[in-house]
Write a protein that holds these residues in place. Structure first.
Motif, PDB file in Angstrom:
ATOM      1  N   MET A   1      -4.987   3.245   8.219  1.00 16.42           N
ATOM      2  CA  MET A   1      -5.507   4.546   8.604  1.00 16.42           C
ATOM      3  C   MET A   1      -5.726   4.572  10.118  1.00 16.42           C
ATOM      4  N   ASN A   2      -5.458   5.710  10.697  1.00 17.30           N
ATOM      5  CA  ASN A   2      -5.721   5.891  12.120  1.00 17.30           C
ATOM      6  C   ASN A   2      -7.219   6.143  12.314  1.00 17.30           C
ATOM      7  N   PRO A   3      -7.925   5.258  13.025  1.00 13.83           N
ATOM      8  CA  PRO A   3      -9.378   5.431  13.155  1.00 13.83           C
ATOM      9  C   PRO A   3      -9.771   6.684  13.927  1.00 13.83           C
ATOM     10  N   ASP A   4      -8.853   7.193  14.750  1.00 16.84           N
ATOM     11  CA  ASP A   4      -9.165   8.390  15.541  1.00 16.84           C
ATOM     12  C   ASP A   4      -8.795   9.682  14.821  1.00 16.84           C
ATOM     13  N   ASP A   5      -8.057   9.556  13.721  1.00 22.78           N
ATOM     14  CA  ASP A   5      -7.642  10.734  12.957  1.00 22.78           C
ATOM     15  C   ASP A   5      -7.593  10.360  11.473  1.00 22.78           C
ATOM     16  N   PRO A   6      -8.761  10.107  10.866  1.00 27.49           N
ATOM     17  CA  PRO A   6      -8.792   9.607   9.489  1.00 27.49           C
ATOM     18  C   PRO A   6      -8.213  10.625   8.506  1.00 27.49           C
ATOM     19  N   ASP A   7      -7.475  10.119   7.537  1.00 27.97           N
ATOM     20  CA  ASP A   7      -6.857  10.951   6.508  1.00 27.97           C
ATOM     21  C   ASP A   7      -7.933  11.403   5.521  1.00 27.97           C
ATOM     22  N   PRO A   8      -8.226  12.721   5.450  1.00 27.63           N
ATOM     23  CA  PRO A   8      -9.308  13.193   4.570  1.00 27.63           C
ATOM     24  C   PRO A   8      -9.049  12.912   3.092  1.00 27.63           C
ATOM     25  N   THR A   9      -7.776  12.924   2.687  1.00 29.45           N
ATOM     26  CA  THR A   9      -7.455  12.642   1.279  1.00 29.45           C
ATOM     27  C   THR A   9      -7.823  11.210   0.913  1.00 29.45           C
ATOM     28  N   LEU A  10      -7.481  10.264   1.799  1.00 30.79           N
ATOM     29  CA  LEU A  10      -7.822   8.862   1.550  1.00 30.79           C
ATOM     30  C   LEU A  10      -9.330   8.638   1.612  1.00 30.79           C
ATOM     31  N   LEU A  11      -9.986   9.334   2.537  1.00 30.64           N
ATOM     32  CA  LEU A  11     -11.449   9.205   2.618  1.00 30.64           C
ATOM     33  C   LEU A  11     -12.105   9.713   1.334  1.00 30.64           C
ATOM     34  N   ASN A  12     -11.614  10.826   0.817  1.00 27.95           N
ATOM     35  CA  ASN A  12     -12.167  11.353  -0.439  1.00 27.95           C
ATOM     36  C   ASN A  12     -11.937  10.386  -1.593  1.00 27.95           C
ATOM     37  N   GLU A  13     -10.769   9.745  -1.598  1.00 28.40           N
ATOM     38  CA  GLU A  13     -10.482   8.739  -2.635  1.00 28.40           C
ATOM     39  C   GLU A  13     -11.489   7.594  -2.536  1.00 28.40           C
ATOM     40  N   ALA A  14     -11.762   7.155  -1.298  1.00 20.64           N
ATOM     41  CA  ALA A  14     -12.725   6.070  -1.088  1.00 20.64           C
ATOM     42  C   ALA A  14     -14.120   6.475  -1.542  1.00 20.64           C
ATOM     43  N   ILE A  15     -14.518   7.704  -1.232  1.00 22.82           N
ATOM     44  CA  ILE A  15     -15.847   8.188  -1.627  1.00 22.82           C
ATOM     45  C   ILE A  15     -15.951   8.261  -3.150  1.00 22.82           C
ATOM     46  N   ASN A  16     -14.876   8.692  -3.805  1.00 25.58           N
ATOM     47  CA  ASN A  16     -14.885   8.736  -5.275  1.00 25.58           C
ATOM     48  C   ASN A  16     -15.032   7.338  -5.864  1.00 25.58           C
ATOM     49  N   ILE A  17     -14.350   6.373  -5.255  1.00 29.60           N
ATOM     50  CA  ILE A  17     -14.463   4.981  -5.715  1.00 29.60           C
ATOM     51  C   ILE A  17     -15.901   4.486  -5.554  1.00 29.60           C
ATOM     52  N   LEU A  18     -16.489   4.755  -4.401  1.00 27.39           N
ATOM     53  CA  LEU A  18     -17.880   4.361  -4.161  1.00 27.39           C
ATOM     54  C   LEU A  18     -18.816   5.048  -5.146  1.00 27.39           C
ATOM     55  N   SER A  19     -18.565   6.330  -5.403  1.00 27.08           N
ATOM     56  CA  SER A  19     -19.395   7.096  -6.319  1.00 27.08           C
ATOM     57  C   SER A  19     -19.360   6.513  -7.731  1.00 27.08           C
ATOM     58  N   ASP A  20     -18.199   5.957  -8.105  1.00 27.24           N
ATOM     59  CA  ASP A  20     -18.027   5.374  -9.438  1.00 27.24           C
ATOM     60  C   ASP A  20     -18.482   3.907  -9.505  1.00 27.24           C
ATOM     61  N   GLY A  21     -19.060   3.408  -8.431  1.00 27.70           N
ATOM     62  CA  GLY A  21     -19.566   2.032  -8.454  1.00 27.70           C
ATOM     63  C   GLY A  21     -18.592   0.997  -7.925  1.00 27.70           C
ATOM     64  N   GLY A  22     -17.520   1.457  -7.269  1.00 25.89           N
ATOM     65  CA  GLY A  22     -16.540   0.535  -6.722  1.00 25.89           C
ATOM     66  C   GLY A  22     -16.978  -0.072  -5.398  1.00 25.89           C
ATOM     67  N   ILE A  23     -16.211  -1.070  -4.965  1.00 25.88           N
ATOM     68  CA  ILE A  23     -16.478  -1.789  -3.715  1.00 25.88           C
ATOM     69  C   ILE A  23     -15.292  -1.584  -2.786  1.00 25.88           C
ATOM     70  N   ILE A  24     -15.583  -1.281  -1.529  1.00 28.60           N
ATOM     71  CA  ILE A  24     -14.509  -1.107  -0.549  1.00 28.60           C
ATOM     72  C   ILE A  24     -14.752  -2.000   0.668  1.00 28.60           C
ATOM     73  N   ILE A  25     -13.672  -2.257   1.391  1.00 28.99           N
ATOM     74  CA  ILE A  25     -13.760  -2.851   2.729  1.00 28.99           C
ATOM     75  C   ILE A  25     -13.451  -1.733   3.699  1.00 28.99           C
ATOM     76  N   ALA A  43     -23.076  -2.095  -8.521  1.00 28.25           N
ATOM     77  CA  ALA A  43     -22.285  -2.253  -7.294  1.00 28.25           C
ATOM     78  C   ALA A  43     -23.011  -3.140  -6.284  1.00 28.25           C
ATOM     79  N   ILE A  44     -24.311  -2.970  -6.169  1.00 27.64           N
ATOM     80  CA  ILE A  44     -25.097  -3.794  -5.246  1.00 27.64           C
ATOM     81  C   ILE A  44     -25.056  -5.257  -5.690  1.00 27.64           C
TER      82      ILE A  44
END
Length: 196
Positions: A1-25, A43-44
């Motif tokens: 991902m470009n840190p200066d222009d983050p892809d909103p679709t991928l960010l939403n996917e990451a947030i959904n994963i976090l919301s469901d108890g997933g772990i991300i780097i 998750a904790i």
């Protein structure tokens, strides 16, 4: 991902994963972090297991803005300007937590470390709920600069990796305790405190 222009679709996917108890780097302005929704007990627990971290050692949290800090912690009036002048930035400010922090999220004597990184990705990931802000490495081991190195060290599968390439820093945030009458720098990292 470009840190200066983050892809909103991928960010939403990451947030959904976090919301469901997933772990991300995910990337911050200092190191890559291991992210989990702080309101998900399982998750904790998984973060502690992945890192091999002492269960009695607290973790910091990442929030999306300075304004959100007051929803989870108490900001002493004498330190409001200090926080405003140094965040977003490479600092972890230790504050007194409030009742919105769940009982299972280990804190140290009612204190909690708060991060608002300069990284737009980190801030956007935490705009619905706070996420853990612990370095993506085994406890006691060197923090690494690329997700590939991190994956090799951790040797476990996480649910998503946000790769922005090597980070410019391999130094952690500067940890500053604001729960006492005098400011205490507990760890000097990549941030240099501006008092004004």
């Amino acid at each position: 991902m470009n840190p200066d222009d983050p892809d909103p679709t991928l960010l939403n996917e990451a947030i959904n994963i976090l919301s469901d108890g997933g772990i991300i780097i995910y990337p911050t302005d200092t190191l890559y972090g291991l992210g989990a929704n702080i309101y998900n007990k399982k998750a904790i627990r998984n973060i502690y297991n992945i890192k091999g971290r002492d269960k009695n050692k607290p973790m910091s949290v990442c929030v999306s803005s300075i304004e959100v800090i007051s929803l989870i912690a108490n900001i002493p009036s004498e330190y409001k300007n200090l926080i405003m002048n140094n965040l977003p930035g490479p600092f972890t400010f230790i504050l007194s937590k409030n009742s919105s922090i769940p009982y299972y999220f280990m804190t140290n004597n009612g204190k909690i470390g708060i991060r608002v990184p300069k990284s737009e990705i980190a801030r956007k990931l935490s705009h619905i709920f706070p996420i853990t802000a612990t370095s993506a490495n085994l406890s006691g081991k060197e923090a690494l600069r690329t997700p590939k190195e991190i994956a090799n060290q951790l040797n476990v599968d996480v649910d998503l990796v946000i790769d922005v390439g090597p980070l410019g820093s391999n130094s952690p945030s500067t940890v500053v305790d604001l729960t006492t009458k005098e400011i205490k720098i507990l760890r000097q990292g990549s941030g240099h405190l501006s008092h004004v």
